[in-house]
Design an enzyme around this catalytic site. Structure first.
Site, short mmCIF file in Angstrom:
data_model
loop_
_atom_site.label_atom_id
_atom_site.label_comp_id
_atom_site.label_asym_id
_atom_site.label_seq_id
_atom_site.Cartn_x
_atom_site.Cartn_y
_atom_site.Cartn_z
N HIS A 122 0.81 -1.22 0.00
CA HIS A 122 0.00 0.00 0.00
C HIS A 122 0.85 1.28 0.00
CE1 HIS A 122 -3.66 -2.21 0.38
NE2 HIS A 122 -3.42 -2.64 1.60
N ASP A 161 -2.93 -10.66 -2.35
CA ASP A 161 -3.50 -10.12 -1.12
C ASP A 161 -4.95 -9.70 -1.39
OD1 ASP A 161 -2.32 -8.70 1.68
OD2 ASP A 161 -4.08 -7.69 0.83
N HIS A 163 -6.51 -7.16 -0.51
CA HIS A 163 -6.61 -5.72 -0.77
C HIS A 163 -5.82 -5.35 -2.02
CE1 HIS A 163 -7.05 -6.23 3.66
NE2 HIS A 163 -8.04 -5.38 3.47
N ASP A 248 -4.92 -12.86 3.42
CA ASP A 248 -6.14 -12.36 4.04
C ASP A 248 -7.38 -12.57 3.18
OD1 ASP A 248 -4.93 -10.60 2.30
OD2 ASP A 248 -4.95 -8.88 3.66
#
Length: 343
Positions: A122, A161, A163, A248
């Site tokens: 991120h 991931d 996200h 995740d």
């Protein structure tokens, strides 16, 4: 597998209630104690110059000073302590080690997997966000491209991931030498990663976003990887394939709505191993998210077992209608000459 690891990554402690805790690495290490063939490697820390190849130097200096002053909350999600700067350097250094080891021929049971923290995908070029300060996989990709000894012209990154890897996308969005793929939950933090985000300028077409609807499962993710992702990266023909390996998207992770089983990570690992072999690319893994400690540890252990010779268990069901529709949109966005019945 070889696991890149440093005890200094445990010193980054954002607090007992923060999901990105040192216990993530402790849980992985504890589970891997029971596995055959695990090797740990501690790499050199990454220097500021190497990180500044993908991040603005003034930003990095600000993070270093922030940590030296005792840290605190950089934003509501992203917290540092004094020791965080050294953990950042170690985590980025471990990602670079993983790329180097792969390019030097580590494969099969020696495939490298960096389990540093804090995670990175991120972090944009000039700011921290989403638990991340420095984009480890981006630093590793750029290091491989810059290192004359490895003769690397093209790097591919697959981020699974849950996200969207907005930082990695932003860093390479106008670049044609890095193909970034993000397979993530639609509409989840940070709210980026739409299908029509495909790159710009020299990077047009070298960003692929595969946003999956909540509730999609193992077979849906396999269809994404076996279909548009494999087609695009086969055409791109990378010299190095890096996996931003978040865990995740597991059905028991506390902060997502994707329904992957633990077995899915064996299946995904098997497919990226085949993709790397088919394109003659070196392959390395870099840890990102995963916040349910037991399922994180189980999933990483199953990735290791896959490279240690375990055959993954194939799903029997077909992709769901919503996932298939999303993949058709990805295929159209990238003008790929495949159809859903081919995967």
């Amino acid at each position: 597998m070889q696991f890149g690891y440093s005890e200094l990554c445990l010193a980054h402690d954002p607090g007992s209630r923060h999901p990105e805790s040192p216990d993530r690495l402790r849980a992985i290490r504890e589970r891997l104690k029971k596995k055959h063939g695990v090797e740990y490697v501690e790499a050199d820390p990454c220097d500021l110059d190497r990180m500044a190849a993908v991040h603005e130097r003034d930003y990095l200096e600000s993070v270093r000073e922030f940590c030296a002053d005792g840290g605190g909350s950089w934003d509501p999600d992203t917290t540092a302590v004094e020791e965080t700067w050294e953990a950042i350097r170690r985590s980025a250094g471990l990602a670079c080690w993983a790329a180097e080891a792969a390019l030097e021929g580590a494969t099969g049971r020696d495939t490298p997997f960096s389990i540093g923290r804090p995670p990175g995908h991120h972090a944009v070029s000039d700011n921290a966000m989403g638990f991340c300060f420095v984009d480890n996989v981006a630093v590793a990709a750029q290091h491989a491209l810059d290192h004359d000894a490895y003769d690397v012209d093209r790097v591919a990154i697959i981020d699974w991931d849950v996200h969207h890897g907005n930082g990695t996308q932003d860093i390479f969005y106008d670049r044609g030498d890095v193909f970034f793929v993000s397979l993530h939950e639609q509409g989840l933090y940070p709210g980026t990663g739409d299908i029509d985000e495909t790159g710009t300028g020299e990077g047009e077409g070298t960003t692929m976003n595969v946003p999956m609807p909540a509730g999609t499962d193992d077979r849906d993710y396999l269809a994404a990887l076996e279909g548009p992702i494999t087609a695009a990266l086969t055409d791109f023909d990378p010299d190095l394939l890096l996996i931003s390996a978040g865990f995740d998207a597991h059905r028991h992770d506390p902060i997502s709505r994707i329904r992957l089983s633990t077995e899915a990570y064996a299946l995904l690992s098997d497919r990226v191993r085949s993709l790397a072999a088919d394109t003659d690319a070196a392959l390395a893994f870099v840890l990102e998210g995963g916040y349910g400690l037991d399922v994180l540890a189980d999933s990483v252990a199953l990735v290791h077992e896959t490279f240690d010779g375990r055959e993954p268990i194939e799903p029997e069901d077909e992709p769901g209608d919503k996932a298939e529709s999303a993949l058709e949109d990805v295929i159209d966005a990238h003008d790929l000459e495949i159809t859903p019945d081919e995967f």
